[in-house]
Design a protein around this motif. Structure first.
Motif, PDB file in Angstrom:
ATOM      1  N   ARG A  23       0.868  -1.183   0.000  1.00 41.28           N
ATOM      2  CA  ARG A  23       0.000   0.000   0.000  1.00 41.28           C
ATOM      3  C   ARG A  23       0.904   1.233   0.000  1.00 41.28           C
ATOM      4  N   GLY A  26      -1.193   7.742   0.635  1.00 37.90           N
ATOM      5  CA  GLY A  26      -2.370   8.371   0.055  1.00 37.90           C
ATOM      6  C   GLY A  26      -2.353   9.869   0.269  1.00 37.90           C
ATOM      7  N   GLY A  33      -2.975   4.703   0.716  1.00 31.77           N
ATOM      8  CA  GLY A  33      -3.176   4.918  -0.715  1.00 31.77           C
ATOM      9  C   GLY A  33      -3.529   3.644  -1.448  1.00 31.77           C
ATOM     10  N   GLN A  34      -3.242   3.659  -2.721  1.00 29.92           N
ATOM     11  CA  GLN A  34      -3.566   2.547  -3.597  1.00 29.92           C
ATOM     12  C   GLN A  34      -2.794   1.286  -3.199  1.00 29.92           C
ATOM     13  N   GLU A  35      -3.455   0.146  -3.304  1.00 30.77           N
ATOM     14  CA  GLU A  35      -2.812  -1.137  -3.057  1.00 30.77           C
ATOM     15  C   GLU A  35      -2.514  -1.812  -4.387  1.00 30.77           C
ATOM     16  N   TYR A  36      -1.468  -2.605  -4.382  1.00 30.35           N
ATOM     17  CA  TYR A  36      -1.074  -3.338  -5.578  1.00 30.35           C
ATOM     18  C   TYR A  36      -0.253  -4.546  -5.163  1.00 30.35           C
ATOM     19  N   VAL A 133      -2.011  -3.934 -10.218  1.00 33.50           N
ATOM     20  CA  VAL A 133      -2.686  -2.903  -9.443  1.00 33.50           C
ATOM     21  C   VAL A 133      -4.025  -3.428  -8.969  1.00 33.50           C
ATOM     22  N   TRP A 135      -7.684  -2.694  -7.963  1.00 33.58           N
ATOM     23  CA  TRP A 135      -8.654  -1.637  -8.155  1.00 33.58           C
ATOM     24  C   TRP A 135      -9.594  -1.577  -6.960  1.00 33.58           C
ATOM     25  N   ASP A 136      -9.734  -0.417  -6.389  1.00 32.17           N
ATOM     26  CA  ASP A 136     -10.633  -0.194  -5.253  1.00 32.17           C
ATOM     27  C   ASP A 136     -11.539   0.981  -5.607  1.00 32.17           C
ATOM     28  N   ILE A 139     -11.564   4.370  -3.563  1.00 35.13           N
ATOM     29  CA  ILE A 139     -10.437   5.322  -3.583  1.00 35.13           C
ATOM     30  C   ILE A 139     -10.563   6.178  -4.821  1.00 35.13           C
TER      31      ILE A 139
END
Length: 140
Positions: A23, A26, A33-36, A133, A135-136, A139
């Motif tokens: 993560r 953010g 923030g974004q998770e991948y 990546v 996708w959420d 967010i």
């Protein structure tokens, strides 16, 4: 892309690839923030080779003992050019390491064996994703 050199491990068991879920920072400045998903790996220290770095990172990030390491290729990552290695590890289940960081680096939040896609080609090989990546929709 930064100029930071990295090393990453391609660890395959059967038809699955070991990947770490991270993560990033953010908008709040925290690790929200974004998770991948990404290959286990990290920065190459000034006093080590890429092979030494990938061996160290495998132990630190997923708790497995590397037995054999073979260079594959260099791949551009958002955090820098990454040398990827096929890594054979000792038996055992991976255990998520802990990031003791207070920087802008991503933080590890999970790991799993991700199924490799089936690929029908005239040559042998495995399709290895280096990053996926997550996708959420919550967010922005």
């Amino acid at each position: 892309m930064t100029r930071r050199r990295r090393a990453a491990a391609v660890i395959v068991r059967g038809d699955r690839l070991l990947m770490v879920r991270e993560r990033g920072r953010g908008p709040s400045g925290r690790h929200d923030g974004q998770e991948y998903w990404t290959l286990p790996g990290g920065g190459i220290a000034a006093d080590e080779t890429a092979e030494e770095a990938v061996r160290r990172e495998v132990v630190e990030e997923v708790g497995l003992r590397p037995l054999a390491v073979r260079y594959l290729l260099d791949v551009p990552y958002p955090s820098g050019l990454t040398s990827c290695f096929a890594v054979q590890v000792a038996d055992g289940e991976p255990i998520l390491g802990s990031d003791k960081i207070s920087c802008e680096c991503p933080i590890m939040v999970g790991l799993d064996w991700v199924p490799l896609p089936q690929l029908h080609t005239a040559t042998a090989g495995l399709p290895i994703p280096t990053m996926i990546v997550v996708w959420d929709p919550t967010i922005p």
